[in-house]
Design a protein around this motif. Structure first.
Motif, mmCIF file in Angstrom:
data_model
loop_
_atom_site.group_PDB
_atom_site.id
_atom_site.type_symbol
_atom_site.label_atom_id
_atom_site.label_comp_id
_atom_site.label_asym_id
_atom_site.label_seq_id
_atom_site.Cartn_x
_atom_site.Cartn_y
_atom_site.Cartn_z
ATOM 1 N N VAL A 284 0.843 -1.202 0.000
ATOM 2 C CA VAL A 284 0.000 0.000 0.000
ATOM 3 C C VAL A 284 0.877 1.252 0.000
ATOM 4 C CG1 VAL A 284 -1.627 1.353 1.371
ATOM 5 C CG2 VAL A 284 -1.994 -1.097 1.070
ATOM 6 N N VAL A 285 1.887 1.257 0.874
ATOM 7 C CA VAL A 285 2.798 2.399 0.938
ATOM 8 C C VAL A 285 3.542 2.574 -0.380
ATOM 9 C CG1 VAL A 285 4.869 3.303 2.060
ATOM 10 C CG2 VAL A 285 3.064 2.267 3.437
ATOM 11 N N ALA A 286 4.056 1.459 -0.933
ATOM 12 C CA ALA A 286 4.791 1.530 -2.195
ATOM 13 C C ALA A 286 3.894 2.025 -3.329
ATOM 14 C CB ALA A 286 5.365 0.159 -2.533
ATOM 15 N N PHE A 287 2.623 1.607 -3.328
ATOM 16 C CA PHE A 287 1.690 2.024 -4.377
ATOM 17 C C PHE A 287 1.515 3.537 -4.386
ATOM 18 C CE2 PHE A 287 -2.718 3.167 -5.494
ATOM 19 C CZ PHE A 287 -2.750 2.732 -6.808
ATOM 20 N N PHE A 288 1.274 4.106 -3.212
ATOM 21 C CA PHE A 288 1.075 5.555 -3.140
ATOM 22 C C PHE A 288 2.366 6.310 -3.439
ATOM 23 C CE2 PHE A 288 -2.662 4.251 -0.636
ATOM 24 C CZ PHE A 288 -3.639 4.995 -1.290
ATOM 25 N N LEU A 289 3.502 5.766 -2.999
ATOM 26 C CA LEU A 289 4.764 6.439 -3.273
ATOM 27 C C LEU A 289 5.106 6.390 -4.760
ATOM 28 C CD1 LEU A 289 6.975 5.323 -0.240
ATOM 29 C CD2 LEU A 289 6.108 7.606 -0.724
ATOM 30 N N VAL A 290 4.821 5.259 -5.408
ATOM 31 C CA VAL A 290 5.076 5.161 -6.849
ATOM 32 C C VAL A 290 4.195 6.138 -7.618
ATOM 33 C CG1 VAL A 290 4.810 3.649 -8.854
ATOM 34 C CG2 VAL A 290 5.941 2.808 -6.796
ATOM 35 N N ARG A 291 2.939 6.268 -7.203
ATOM 36 C CA ARG A 291 2.055 7.249 -7.859
ATOM 37 C C ARG A 291 2.578 8.673 -7.629
ATOM 38 N NH1 ARG A 291 -3.010 5.874 -9.541
ATOM 39 N NH2 ARG A 291 -3.783 7.961 -9.055
ATOM 40 N N LEU A 292 3.080 8.919 -6.438
ATOM 41 C CA LEU A 292 3.617 10.239 -6.121
ATOM 42 C C LEU A 292 4.829 10.552 -6.978
ATOM 43 C CD1 LEU A 292 3.726 12.805 -4.341
ATOM 44 C CD2 LEU A 292 5.113 11.484 -2.701
ATOM 45 N N ILE A 293 5.734 9.598 -7.081
ATOM 46 C CA ILE A 293 6.955 9.834 -7.864
ATOM 47 C C ILE A 293 6.618 9.922 -9.343
ATOM 48 C CG2 ILE A 293 7.601 7.399 -8.216
ATOM 49 C CD1 ILE A 293 10.469 8.185 -7.790
ATOM 50 N N GLY A 294 5.564 9.187 -9.784
ATOM 51 C CA GLY A 294 5.159 9.272 -11.177
ATOM 52 C C GLY A 294 4.649 10.657 -11.530
ATOM 53 N N ARG A 295 3.845 11.232 -10.633
ATOM 54 C CA ARG A 295 3.355 12.603 -10.861
ATOM 55 C C ARG A 295 4.508 13.594 -10.869
ATOM 56 N NH1 ARG A 295 -0.316 11.969 -6.581
ATOM 57 N NH2 ARG A 295 -2.232 10.913 -7.175
ATOM 58 N N ASN A 296 5.475 13.367 -9.969
ATOM 59 C CA ASN A 296 6.612 14.273 -9.876
ATOM 60 C C ASN A 296 7.443 14.232 -11.154
ATOM 61 O OD1 ASN A 296 8.636 15.947 -8.949
ATOM 62 N ND2 ASN A 296 8.705 15.020 -6.927
ATOM 63 N N LEU A 297 7.617 13.046 -11.713
ATOM 64 C CA LEU A 297 8.430 12.918 -12.915
ATOM 65 C C LEU A 297 7.723 13.471 -14.147
ATOM 66 C CD1 LEU A 297 9.940 9.350 -12.388
ATOM 67 C CD2 LEU A 297 11.088 11.549 -12.130
ATOM 68 N N GLU A 298 6.387 13.427 -14.127
ATOM 69 C CA GLU A 298 5.632 13.954 -15.268
ATOM 70 C C GLU A 298 5.546 15.472 -15.236
ATOM 71 O OE1 GLU A 298 1.876 12.077 -15.055
ATOM 72 O OE2 GLU A 298 2.645 10.081 -15.610
ATOM 73 N N ALA A 299 5.708 16.061 -14.034
ATOM 74 C CA ALA A 299 5.573 17.505 -13.910
ATOM 75 C C ALA A 299 6.686 18.244 -14.632
ATOM 76 C CB ALA A 299 5.583 17.874 -12.430
#
Length: 290
Positions: A275-290
């Motif tokens: 669960v933690v990894a899922f939210f962190l991966v989504r967070l880092i994905g948004r950061n990389l797309e920004a």
């Protein structure tokens, strides 16, 4: 040979390795799920029997679980704060031209390569020992009373040890990112008369946003499984003050010999980690797309 045939051959060559990796992962997981549905104690294996989700209910309703969860979150949050803030500062220092820079960088990064058990023993016996440790000697030197770290501030002591191990990792990642900063931006900031604080706040920090996110992701995944430092220094105590999820599962399996309960705890820990990894991966994905 067509592209389709090339891809088919590539998949066929990779398939055995993927299958072996899949078996390597799925068999232990399946066995853990199986044992988590049993009442199975190593001291009384003859009394083993199917209990369904009873082990999960017991584990999740145990007050020790909530204490361990709180300690786990406190440990992760504190270590992340120390390593990210300290890593940024250390990276800025290591980026400055000094004599013997490669040796200095190697010495700073060295703690990351020390095994957790060894570093825990060093801190426990050489630094934090209330009688013969370095901190006790410094306290006596200034006329202060030495602190019994693992009795008076056990969780804080574990946090210091783990942060000391992971600080070089954060510094190394952030230093690499810092060295990729465009020189033209530096020159433009100097020409515009930007001070040190403005340069750091508006150029350096935004540039480090992505690597900081990567550091948080990687460290969080590994910090969820901290065990050796706790086992060597405090043994989860005093009481449950330094018991995290990983140590709680170990205690149930190898101290209480409750294989069923420990297996249920292991599955709960895996779910929490995912669960933690899922939210962190989504967070880092948004950061990389920004």
């Amino acid at each position: 040979m067509s592209t389709v045939e090339t891809r088919a051959i590539g998949r066929a060559l990779v398939a055995p390795s993927v299958a072996l990796l899949f078996i390597w992962m799925i068999v232990p997981l399946a066995m853990t799920i199986y044992f988590s549905t049993l009442r199975y104690n190593l001291l009384n294996p003859a009394l083993a029997g199917f209990v369904g989700v009873e082990n999960y209910v017991y584990f999740l309703s145990d007050p020790a679980f909530f204490t361990a969860l709180r300690n786990t979150l406190t440990l992760i949050g504190s270590v992340l704060a120390i390593t990210v803030v300290g890593g940024v500062g250390l990276a800025l220092l290591l980026d400055q031209p000094v004599w013997g820079q490669p040796i200095v960088r190697l010495m700073v990064i060295a703690p990351f390569f020390v095994m957790p058990t060894v570093s825990a023993l060093i801190w426990k016996n050489l630094l934090m020992h209330p009688v013969t440790g370095l901190f006790a000697w410094l306290a006596n030197l200034v006329g202060a009373k030495p602190i019994d770290w693992f009795a008076q501030a056990p969780l804080f002591s574990v946090i210091l040890i783990v942060a000391w191990q992971w600080l070089p990792f954060a510094a190394l990642i952030l230093l690499t990112a810092l060295q990729s900063l465009d020189e033209e931006q530096k020159e433009a900031a100097e020409m515009d008369g930007a001070g040190a604080f403005s340069y750091f706040a508006f150029i350096v920090l935004p540039h480090l946003a992505r690597p900081i996110t990567v550091v948080i992701l990687i460290e969080t995944i590994f910090l969820l499984t901290v065990f050796a430092e706790i086992f060597v220094t405090t043994g989860g105590g005093p009481g449950l003050q330094t018991t995290n999820i990983a140590f709680l599962v170990y205690a149930q399996a190898l101290l209480q010999y409750d294989v069923g309960g420990a297996s249920a705890g292991g599955i709960v820990a895996v779910v929490l980690a995912n669960v933690v990894a899922f939210f962190l991966v989504r967070l880092i994905g948004r950061n990389l797309e920004a």
